[in-house]
Design a protein around this motif. Structure first.
Motif, mmCIF file in Angstrom:
data_model
loop_
_atom_site.group_PDB
_atom_site.id
_atom_site.type_symbol
_atom_site.label_atom_id
_atom_site.label_comp_id
_atom_site.label_asym_id
_atom_site.label_seq_id
_atom_site.Cartn_x
_atom_site.Cartn_y
_atom_site.Cartn_z
ATOM 1 N N ILE A 126 0.818 -1.223 0.000
ATOM 2 C CA ILE A 126 0.000 0.000 0.000
ATOM 3 C C ILE A 126 0.848 1.266 0.000
ATOM 4 O O ILE A 126 0.322 2.360 -0.209
ATOM 5 C CB ILE A 126 -0.978 0.023 1.196
ATOM 6 C CG1 ILE A 126 -0.223 0.078 2.529
ATOM 7 C CG2 ILE A 126 -1.925 -1.162 1.139
ATOM 8 C CD1 ILE A 126 -1.127 0.316 3.728
ATOM 9 N N ASN A 127 2.154 1.105 0.247
ATOM 10 C CA ASN A 127 3.059 2.250 0.195
ATOM 11 C C ASN A 127 3.800 2.336 -1.139
ATOM 12 O O ASN A 127 4.632 3.222 -1.326
ATOM 13 C CB ASN A 127 4.079 2.179 1.333
ATOM 14 C CG ASN A 127 3.456 2.446 2.686
ATOM 15 O OD1 ASN A 127 2.373 3.014 2.772
ATOM 16 N ND2 ASN A 127 4.127 2.033 3.741
ATOM 17 N N ALA A 128 3.525 1.413 -2.048
ATOM 18 C CA ALA A 128 4.224 1.372 -3.335
ATOM 19 C C ALA A 128 3.284 1.751 -4.471
ATOM 20 O O ALA A 128 3.348 1.181 -5.562
ATOM 21 C CB ALA A 128 4.815 -0.019 -3.561
ATOM 22 N N LEU A 129 2.411 2.711 -4.195
ATOM 23 C CA LEU A 129 1.482 3.205 -5.206
ATOM 24 C C LEU A 129 1.974 4.554 -5.723
ATOM 25 O O LEU A 129 2.365 5.416 -4.941
ATOM 26 C CB LEU A 129 0.081 3.362 -4.605
ATOM 27 C CG LEU A 129 -0.563 2.081 -4.061
ATOM 28 C CD1 LEU A 129 -1.850 2.409 -3.307
ATOM 29 C CD2 LEU A 129 -0.846 1.100 -5.194
ATOM 30 N N TYR A 130 1.938 4.720 -7.041
ATOM 31 C CA TYR A 130 2.387 5.951 -7.690
ATOM 32 C C TYR A 130 1.207 6.551 -8.439
ATOM 33 O O TYR A 130 0.298 5.837 -8.877
ATOM 34 C CB TYR A 130 3.512 5.662 -8.682
ATOM 35 C CG TYR A 130 4.737 5.002 -8.094
ATOM 36 C CD1 TYR A 130 5.928 5.711 -7.924
ATOM 37 C CD2 TYR A 130 4.719 3.655 -7.729
ATOM 38 C CE1 TYR A 130 7.062 5.101 -7.404
ATOM 39 C CE2 TYR A 130 5.841 3.049 -7.194
ATOM 40 C CZ TYR A 130 7.006 3.771 -7.033
ATOM 41 O OH TYR A 130 8.124 3.167 -6.506
ATOM 42 N N ALA A 131 1.220 7.864 -8.614
ATOM 43 C CA ALA A 131 0.151 8.513 -9.376
ATOM 44 C C ALA A 131 0.724 9.566 -10.294
ATOM 45 O O ALA A 131 1.569 10.376 -9.897
ATOM 46 C CB ALA A 131 -0.871 9.158 -8.425
ATOM 47 N N GLY A 180 -1.189 -3.357 -4.500
ATOM 48 C CA GLY A 180 -1.467 -2.463 -3.388
ATOM 49 C C GLY A 180 -2.900 -1.942 -3.376
ATOM 50 O O GLY A 180 -3.473 -1.734 -2.299
ATOM 51 N N LEU A 181 -3.494 -1.750 -4.557
ATOM 52 C CA LEU A 181 -4.869 -1.247 -4.605
ATOM 53 C C LEU A 181 -5.849 -2.262 -4.023
ATOM 54 O O LEU A 181 -6.752 -1.906 -3.252
ATOM 55 C CB LEU A 181 -5.253 -0.902 -6.043
ATOM 56 C CG LEU A 181 -4.607 0.367 -6.611
ATOM 57 C CD1 LEU A 181 -4.869 0.476 -8.110
ATOM 58 C CD2 LEU A 181 -5.128 1.610 -5.894
#
Length: 397
Positions: A127-132, A145-146
């Motif tokens: 959940i800390n390895a999400l990029y936007a 993670g989603l």
């Protein structure tokens, strides 16, 4: 999971962030993304505090582009690829994509990378390895993670034991994030790894342990997580004196009186009622002098209701309130009550004919003690007490 986007939030629409993106990626080549907590918390509709960005650009190029755009930068961690952009809306850390070269359980040696997934793979939890993408807010997710976020499931990226051996602080981070974002039952593989590798925490600096522990205790209700840490043998490694069963009644009392969480109060509650021991524990964990003093004051515990206000005057309202809450005593005497200031000064005693020196201090202490004993009467009564004390001393001469 279908392609997902960040919902529009006030922070995603900041003009200074748009200018920062334009400075780093003027041609829209995908050279910068939001990453980590800002992405995670926005998806959970939680207020965002800090904004971090990732980029394949190396620090010198980041600094050069920011300078050309008139954006001030601070080289906060060049060895690890981090440059901080100073913006009107708050600082933003920009870190070059990285991969680990070597780790020793405390520190990592990194090399810069051009691969987004390689950078994601070195992070701790999915959940800390999400990029936007800052332009269209598309979320990039390399390790599920989603789905984990939707299920409130906290998982390490890869094998939990491998990730913990890279940095043993991840054990404590695991429990903090589990308390904040996770649901029960927790991931059995993660818990097993934390339990088996808990002795590795002894190699970490005391400051890092204390910081992580206090962040955990600052959460709304970490009691179940702290109890689980005790069951798994983790708590005994970092705080062998702790009694996790002290947290639930304290947190219930906080909730009952709408009192905000205070991590040091909760820390004190888990320690034995021994001021000397509390001081030693605070010193061992490298807490500040003020924090150690507070622990020692609070460790005295129970307070008779009629002594609550005198205690607050002596040690401060905060320490007295903590002692009442921890001891399960009534806080009614302190509710809506402000600690008064003693109205008598030494000069006022001298003005009444007492020679400056030790006698002034003795009279001051005697009148103050009587003022406290009479529940802090008004200044007129203090002056009467002063006259009586001066007269009494004159009779003794």
């Amino acid at each position: 999971m279908d392609e997902q986007h960040l919902p529009a939030s006030p922070w995603t629409q900041r003009a200074d962030l748009a200018a920062l993106v334009a400075a780093l990626d003027p041609a829209g080549e995908g050279l910068v993304r939001y990453v980590g907590g800002a992405v995670r918390d926005t998806l959970l509709d939680i207020a965002v505090k800090d904004i971090d960005m990732a980029t394949p650009l190396e620090p010198p190029a980041v600094i050069e582009r920011l300078k050309a755009a008139g954006i001030r930068s601070v080289p906060t961690g060049l060895a690890h690829g981090t440059v901080t952009a100073v913006l009107e809306g708050g600082p933003v850390e920009i870190t070059t994509l990285r991969r680990d070269v070597s780790t020793d359980g405390r520190h990592a040696t990194v090399a810069f990378s051009q691969d987004w997934q390689e950078d994601a793979a070195r992070r701790d939890f999915t959940i800390n390895a999400l990029y936007a993408d800052p332009r269209d807010l598309t979320v990039h997710d390399y390790f599920g993670g989603l789905d984990d976020l939707a299920a409130r499931r906290l998982r390490f990226i890869g094998e939990p034991q491998d990730r913990i051996r890279e940095d043993y602080l991840r054990i404590l981070r695991y429990f903090r994030f589990q308390a904040r974002f996770g649901s029960l039952p927790a991931d059995p593989d993660a818990e097993a790894a934390c339990s088996a590798l808990a002795p590795g925490l002894k190699g970490l600096s005391r400051e890092r342990i204390a910081s992580e522990l206090l962040m955990l205790l600052a959460l709304p209700d970490p009691s179940a997580t702290v109890a689980r840490m005790a069951e798994l043998g983790v708590l005994a490694v970092i705080l062998p004196e702790a009694d996790s069963s002290a947290l639930p009644p304290l947190i219930a009392a906080e909730h009952a009186h709408a009192i905000a969480p205070e991590p040091l109060r909760r820390f004190a509650a888990m320690l034995p009622a021994d001021p000397s021991l509390a001081e030693l524990v605070g010193a061992r964990l490298r807490l500040s002098i003020a924090q150690r003093k507070h622990l020692a004051l609070v460790a005295a515990r129970s307070v008779p209701e009629e002594a609550a206000r005198p205690l607050a005057y002596k040690v401060g309202r905060e320490a007295a309130l903590d002692r009442l809450l921890i001891g399960g005593d009534s806080i009614a005497p302190l509710e809506g009550w402000d600690t008064p200031r003693f109205p008598l000064k030494g000069g006022m005693i001298v003005a009444r004919g007492v020679s400056a020196g030790p006698d002034v201090a003795r009279i001051l202490r005697a009148v103050e003690a009587q003022w406290v004993a009479e529940s802090f009467p008004d200044e007129a009564r203090v002056m009467a007490l002063l006259e009586a004390e001066i007269a009494r001393r004159s009779d003794l001469v």
